[in-house]
Motif scaffolding. Structure first.
Motif, short mmCIF file in Angstrom:
data_model
loop_
_atom_site.label_atom_id
_atom_site.label_comp_id
_atom_site.label_asym_id
_atom_site.label_seq_id
_atom_site.Cartn_x
_atom_site.Cartn_y
_atom_site.Cartn_z
N GLN A 163 31.12 -26.23 60.55
CA GLN A 163 32.51 -25.78 60.47
C GLN A 163 32.68 -24.59 59.53
OE1 GLN A 163 35.19 -28.79 59.00
NE2 GLN A 163 37.00 -27.73 59.75
N ASP A 164 31.89 -24.54 58.47
CA ASP A 164 32.05 -23.51 57.44
C ASP A 164 31.38 -22.20 57.87
OD1 ASP A 164 32.69 -23.03 54.38
OD2 ASP A 164 30.70 -22.20 54.76
N PHE A 165 32.09 -21.08 57.67
CA PHE A 165 31.58 -19.77 58.09
C PHE A 165 30.28 -19.40 57.38
CE2 PHE A 165 31.65 -15.14 57.02
CZ PHE A 165 31.21 -14.68 58.25
N HIS A 166 30.16 -19.70 56.10
CA HIS A 166 28.95 -19.36 55.36
C HIS A 166 27.75 -20.15 55.88
CE1 HIS A 166 31.19 -16.91 52.55
NE2 HIS A 166 32.08 -17.87 52.45
N TYR A 167 27.96 -21.42 56.19
CA TYR A 167 26.89 -22.21 56.80
C TYR A 167 26.53 -21.66 58.18
CZ TYR A 167 26.90 -25.96 53.30
OH TYR A 167 26.78 -26.69 52.14
N GLN A 168 27.54 -21.22 58.92
CA GLN A 168 27.29 -20.64 60.24
C GLN A 168 26.37 -19.42 60.13
OE1 GLN A 168 30.54 -20.13 63.08
NE2 GLN A 168 31.82 -21.50 61.85
N GLN A 169 26.59 -18.60 59.13
CA GLN A 169 25.72 -17.44 58.93
C GLN A 169 24.27 -17.86 58.70
OE1 GLN A 169 27.53 -13.94 56.63
NE2 GLN A 169 28.74 -15.66 55.88
N MET A 170 24.09 -18.91 57.90
CA MET A 170 22.73 -19.39 57.63
C MET A 170 22.08 -19.96 58.89
SD MET A 170 22.91 -21.04 53.79
CE MET A 170 24.42 -21.96 53.97
N ILE A 184 32.35 -18.31 70.43
CA ILE A 184 33.68 -18.49 71.01
C ILE A 184 34.72 -17.79 70.16
CG2 ILE A 184 35.36 -20.21 71.77
CD1 ILE A 184 32.60 -22.10 71.45
N SER A 185 35.58 -17.00 70.80
CA SER A 185 36.67 -16.33 70.11
C SER A 185 37.73 -15.94 71.12
CB SER A 185 36.18 -15.08 69.38
OG SER A 185 37.26 -14.30 68.88
N HIS A 186 38.97 -16.33 70.89
CA HIS A 186 40.04 -16.00 71.83
C HIS A 186 40.19 -14.49 72.00
CE1 HIS A 186 43.81 -15.74 73.91
NE2 HIS A 186 44.42 -15.21 72.86
N THR A 187 40.35 -13.77 70.90
CA THR A 187 40.57 -12.33 70.97
C THR A 187 39.28 -11.54 71.12
OG1 THR A 187 40.44 -12.03 68.57
CG2 THR A 187 42.62 -12.54 69.52
N GLY A 188 38.19 -12.10 70.63
CA GLY A 188 36.91 -11.39 70.67
C GLY A 188 36.81 -10.27 69.66
N LYS A 189 37.68 -10.26 68.66
CA LYS A 189 37.63 -9.19 67.67
C LYS A 189 37.75 -9.70 66.23
CE LYS A 189 42.54 -8.02 68.36
NZ LYS A 189 43.48 -6.92 68.75
N ASN A 190 37.53 -10.99 66.03
CA ASN A 190 37.53 -11.54 64.67
C ASN A 190 36.31 -11.03 63.90
OD1 ASN A 190 36.49 -13.82 62.75
ND2 ASN A 190 38.70 -14.14 62.93
N LYS A 191 36.52 -10.50 62.72
CA LYS A 191 35.43 -9.87 61.96
C LYS A 191 34.34 -10.88 61.59
CE LYS A 191 38.14 -6.09 59.95
NZ LYS A 191 38.64 -5.47 58.68
N ASP A 192 34.73 -12.08 61.21
CA ASP A 192 33.73 -13.10 60.86
C ASP A 192 32.89 -13.49 62.07
OD1 ASP A 192 34.58 -13.08 58.25
OD2 ASP A 192 35.80 -14.89 58.41
N THR A 193 33.56 -13.63 63.21
CA THR A 193 32.84 -13.96 64.44
C THR A 193 31.84 -12.86 64.79
OG1 THR A 193 34.74 -15.20 65.28
CG2 THR A 193 33.09 -14.50 66.89
N LEU A 194 32.27 -11.63 64.69
CA LEU A 194 31.39 -10.50 65.01
C LEU A 194 30.23 -10.39 64.02
CD1 LEU A 194 34.08 -7.86 66.02
CD2 LEU A 194 32.63 -9.23 67.53
N LYS A 195 30.46 -10.82 62.78
CA LYS A 195 29.39 -10.86 61.80
C LYS A 195 28.30 -11.84 62.24
CE LYS A 195 27.17 -10.51 57.83
NZ LYS A 195 26.32 -9.33 57.52
N ILE A 196 28.72 -12.99 62.73
CA ILE A 196 27.78 -13.98 63.25
C ILE A 196 26.96 -13.39 64.40
CG2 ILE A 196 27.57 -16.19 64.48
CD1 ILE A 196 28.27 -16.57 61.58
N VAL A 197 27.64 -12.68 65.29
CA VAL A 197 26.95 -12.06 66.43
C VAL A 197 25.92 -11.03 65.95
CG1 VAL A 197 27.23 -10.65 68.51
CG2 VAL A 197 28.90 -12.43 67.98
N ILE A 199 24.25 -11.06 63.19
CA ILE A 199 23.09 -11.80 62.66
C ILE A 199 22.22 -12.30 63.81
CG2 ILE A 199 22.37 -13.85 61.37
CD1 ILE A 199 24.96 -13.55 59.72
N LEU A 200 22.86 -12.85 64.81
CA LEU A 200 22.14 -13.37 65.98
C LEU A 200 21.38 -12.27 66.70
CD1 LEU A 200 24.94 -15.73 67.33
CD2 LEU A 200 22.75 -16.49 66.43
#
Length: 282
Positions: A163-170, A184-197, A199-200
């Motif tokens: 659930q936690d964004f920092h854990y998601q990064q790890m 998953i992102s409704h708008t597809g432009k959330n900065k945290d979500t894009l950060k995860i992408v 990293i991936l």
């Protein structure tokens, strides 16, 4: 139904060219009359070329302008039926329930029309060959990721989620090219979500996006994408409506994976059923 077509157009709108946006604006404002126009008349009224009209139809998920016209024709009859659009203070509780359910049904049907078989084939090829699958999302999308993670725990496939964004990064940093990730992102432009992408992708992990906006930054960064079309009604934001379609997409992918992995999942399912049965009263 007509609203579903408008919602589909809106999901592409922000990243369309000015000419395509002009076509979109005209179509939304003149849905009834547009259904009777030839491609030449449509081009004249929007002051663009017929080739631009054809390309526009393909950009929003149709094979041709004629397919777009068929979609308009097939939905025109629903336009005057306001019962399936906006809520009213005069509505009974049953009316509100009916409108909510109808809106969800329209969203699901519109999403289904936008998904093509080739994309599903590619997604399943990635998923079936993956060692580990990660599910990522922030905010409301995190709840969708959790539901998908809960389902795939039943499979022999290794899964990760937090659930936690920092854990998601790890977690994202530990995945590799022989794994995969649903983001998953409704708008597809959330900065945290894009950060995860980011990293991936840095780890060469195949990324499958699930979003409501077909030309969003998330889609552009991802390898594959599924677009969830959402109907918006009073007091319920579009992002909430899209959740229904997103959960349904992931549930269908879960079923596809299960059907293709029947020979290897039975033992895993039996173990889970036995553990869960111990938590229930006789």
């Amino acid at each position: 139904m007509t609203q579903s077509l408008i919602t589909r157009i809106n999901s592409y709108y922000d990243n369309l060219s000015k000419s395509d946006q002009a076509i979109s604006n005209y179509l939304i404002k003149n849905m009834d009359s547009a259904a009777r126009l030839s491609i030449q008349d449509f081009a004249k009224n929007t002051q663009v070329s017929t080739a631009t009209i054809s390309r526009f139809a393909k950009k929003i998920g149709f094979d041709s302008f004629q397919d777009l016209k068929l979609a308009i024709h097939s939905t025109k009859k629903f336009k005057s039926d306001n019962f399936f659009s906006e809520l009213s203070p005069k509505d009974s509780y049953k009316d509100i329930l009916t409108k909510n359910f109808t809106s969800n049904t329209l969203s699901l049907n519109a999403t289904l029309q936008l998904i093509d078989s080739n994309t599903l084939d590619e997604i399943m090829n990635v998923l079936l060959s993956a060692k580990t699958c990660g599910f990522f999302g922030v905010g409301g999308s995190n709840a969708v990721a959790l539901i998908a993670y809960h389902k795939f725990l039943r499979m022999p496939l290794q899964t990760v989620y937090h659930q936690d964004f920092h854990y998601q990064q790890m977690l994202a940093s530990k995945l590799a090219k022989n794994d995969c990730a649903f983001v998953i992102s409704h708008t597809g432009k959330n900065k945290d979500t894009l950060k995860i992408v980011d990293i991936l992708k840095n780890n060469q992990v195949p990324v499958i996006a699930i979003t409501s906006f077909a030309h969003s930054a998330l889609v552009k960064k991802s390898d594959l994408s599924l677009i969830s079309i959402a109907e918006e009604i009073s007091f319920r934001p579009e992002a909430v409506a899209s959740t229904v379609s997103q959960i349904s997409l992931l549930d269908a992918i879960f079923l596809m994976y299960g059907m293709k992995s029947q020979d290897t999942i039975e033992h895993s399912l039996e173990n889970i059923r036995e553990v869960i049965s111990q938590t229930r009263l006789n």
